[in-house]
Design a protein around this motif. Structure first.
Motif, PDB file in Angstrom:
ATOM      1  N   UNK A   1      34.245  45.662  -0.256  1.00 52.77           N
ATOM      2  CA  UNK A   1      34.115  46.317   1.039  1.00 52.77           C
ATOM      3  C   UNK A   1      35.479  46.255   1.731  1.00 52.77           C
ATOM      4  N   UNK A   2      35.917  47.364   2.285  1.00 54.30           N
ATOM      5  CA  UNK A   2      37.201  47.387   2.967  1.00 54.30           C
ATOM      6  C   UNK A   2      37.020  47.783   4.426  1.00 54.30           C
ATOM      7  N   UNK A   3      37.924  47.271   5.250  1.00 52.83           N
ATOM      8  CA  UNK A   3      37.880  47.611   6.673  1.00 52.83           C
ATOM      9  C   UNK A   3      38.788  48.811   6.895  1.00 52.83           C
ATOM     10  N   UNK A   4      38.303  49.753   7.673  1.00 50.51           N
ATOM     11  CA  UNK A   4      39.060  50.970   7.913  1.00 50.51           C
ATOM     12  C   UNK A   4      39.170  51.206   9.413  1.00 50.51           C
ATOM     13  N   UNK A   5      40.368  51.595   9.849  1.00 49.73           N
ATOM     14  CA  UNK A   5      40.613  51.927  11.251  1.00 49.73           C
ATOM     15  C   UNK A   5      40.887  53.425  11.345  1.00 49.73           C
ATOM     16  N   UNK A   6      40.105  54.083  12.184  1.00 49.79           N
ATOM     17  CA  UNK A   6      40.245  55.521  12.371  1.00 49.79           C
ATOM     18  C   UNK A   6      40.536  55.769  13.845  1.00 49.79           C
ATOM     19  N   UNK A   7      41.572  56.540  14.097  1.00 51.69           N
ATOM     20  CA  UNK A   7      41.952  56.884  15.468  1.00 51.69           C
ATOM     21  C   UNK A   7      41.723  58.376  15.641  1.00 51.69           C
ATOM     22  N   UNK A   8      40.911  58.729  16.621  1.00 51.29           N
ATOM     23  CA  UNK A   8      40.644  60.145  16.904  1.00 51.29           C
ATOM     24  C   UNK A   8      41.588  60.593  18.003  1.00 51.29           C
ATOM     25  N   UNK A   9      42.305  61.642  17.729  1.00 52.45           N
ATOM     26  CA  UNK A   9      43.274  62.173  18.678  1.00 52.45           C
ATOM     27  C   UNK A   9      42.794  63.561  19.096  1.00 52.45           C
ATOM     28  N   UNK A  10      42.120  63.608  20.261  1.00 49.06           N
ATOM     29  CA  UNK A  10      41.514  64.857  20.709  1.00 49.06           C
ATOM     30  C   UNK A  10      42.206  65.454  21.916  1.00 49.06           C
ATOM     31  N   UNK A  11      42.646  64.608  22.816  1.00 51.32           N
ATOM     32  CA  UNK A  11      43.237  65.078  24.069  1.00 51.32           C
ATOM     33  C   UNK A  11      44.515  64.291  24.312  1.00 51.32           C
ATOM     34  N   UNK A  12      45.637  64.914  24.060  1.00 50.83           N
ATOM     35  CA  UNK A  12      46.909  64.207  24.173  1.00 50.83           C
ATOM     36  C   UNK A  12      47.084  63.269  22.994  1.00 50.83           C
ATOM     37  N   UNK A  13      48.303  63.051  22.586  1.00 51.75           N
ATOM     38  CA  UNK A  13      48.528  62.238  21.390  1.00 51.75           C
ATOM     39  C   UNK A  13      49.277  60.941  21.683  1.00 51.75           C
ATOM     40  N   UNK A  14      49.756  60.740  22.901  1.00 52.42           N
ATOM     41  CA  UNK A  14      50.599  59.581  23.188  1.00 52.42           C
ATOM     42  C   UNK A  14      49.893  58.245  22.958  1.00 52.42           C
ATOM     43  N   UNK A  15      48.706  58.056  23.540  1.00 56.18           N
ATOM     44  CA  UNK A  15      48.001  56.783  23.372  1.00 56.18           C
ATOM     45  C   UNK A  15      47.549  56.558  21.939  1.00 56.18           C
ATOM     46  N   UNK A  16      47.114  57.613  21.274  1.00 51.39           N
ATOM     47  CA  UNK A  16      46.721  57.493  19.867  1.00 51.39           C
ATOM     48  C   UNK A  16      47.923  57.090  19.025  1.00 51.39           C
ATOM     49  N   UNK A  17      49.078  57.666  19.322  1.00 50.61           N
ATOM     50  CA  UNK A  17      50.294  57.321  18.580  1.00 50.61           C
ATOM     51  C   UNK A  17      50.701  55.878  18.828  1.00 50.61           C
ATOM     52  N   UNK A  18      50.649  55.448  20.081  1.00 53.75           N
ATOM     53  CA  UNK A  18      50.987  54.057  20.402  1.00 53.75           C
ATOM     54  C   UNK A  18      50.060  53.091  19.668  1.00 53.75           C
ATOM     55  N   UNK A  19      48.779  53.408  19.635  1.00 55.94           N
ATOM     56  CA  UNK A  19      47.821  52.552  18.946  1.00 55.94           C
ATOM     57  C   UNK A  19      48.114  52.508  17.447  1.00 55.94           C
ATOM     58  N   UNK A  20      48.387  53.654  16.847  1.00 54.95           N
ATOM     59  CA  UNK A  20      48.675  53.668  15.408  1.00 54.95           C
ATOM     60  C   UNK A  20      49.936  52.874  15.089  1.00 54.95           C
ATOM     61  N   UNK A  21      50.948  52.954  15.943  1.00 56.06           N
ATOM     62  CA  UNK A  21      52.174  52.168  15.737  1.00 56.06           C
ATOM     63  C   UNK A  21      51.908  50.679  15.903  1.00 56.06           C
ATOM     64  N   UNK A  22      51.076  50.326  16.873  1.00 62.84           N
ATOM     65  CA  UNK A  22      50.724  48.923  17.088  1.00 62.84           C
ATOM     66  C   UNK A  22      50.000  48.359  15.863  1.00 62.84           C
ATOM     67  N   UNK A  23      49.062  49.125  15.331  1.00 61.16           N
ATOM     68  CA  UNK A  23      48.359  48.687  14.125  1.00 61.16           C
ATOM     69  C   UNK A  23      49.332  48.534  12.961  1.00 61.16           C
ATOM     70  N   UNK A  24      50.239  49.482  12.790  1.00 64.58           N
ATOM     71  CA  UNK A  24      51.212  49.422  11.699  1.00 64.58           C
ATOM     72  C   UNK A  24      52.091  48.175  11.811  1.00 64.58           C
TER      73      UNK A  24
END
Length: 114
Positions: A1-24
């Motif tokens: 079993x693996x853990x998966x993180x999915x980020x939905x980017x629907x309205x504006x991309x700045x916060x989604x991008x910041x979150x993806x960079x933080x996870x990375x």
């Protein structure tokens, strides 16, 4: 079993991008599902980078794609955390919490990572 993180980017991309960079930075891979196709300059800036995989989905298919993507993840027993930024999406996906204890749904707050 693996853990998966999915980020939905629907309205504006700045916060989604910041979150993806933080996870990375924490060595956590993220699948970013982006509604629509932003301009070329934006696509180049947010293109695949290390542990971040961006998928651009046409507007009219986004909700169906997200629903099926999450459903298939749950069906195959994955531990799944989905970050969202729209209340409409929360309503659409919140029912999955009753189906699986391995499913988490979190509002995007780029400084909050579970």
């Amino acid at each position: 079993m693996s853990k998966k993180h999915v980020i939905l980017c629907e309205a504006g991309w700045h916060n989604a991008r910041e979150l993806s960079l933080e996870l990375a930075r924490k060595n956590i891979p993220a699948q970013v599902l982006i509604k629509g196709r932003p301009e070329k300059e934006v696509r180049q800036m947010i293109s695949r980078r290390g542990l971040i995989n961006n998928v651009f989905i046409p507007d009219k298919f986004f909700a169906v794609f997200v629903f099926l993507y999450v459903f298939s993840g749950i069906l195959f027993g994955k531990e799944l955390t989905v970050f969202y930024n729209k209340g409409k999406t929360e309503k659409m996906l919140s029912g999955f919490k009753r189906i699986s204890g391995k499913f988490k749904l979190e509002k995007i707050h780029h400084q909050t990572v579970s």
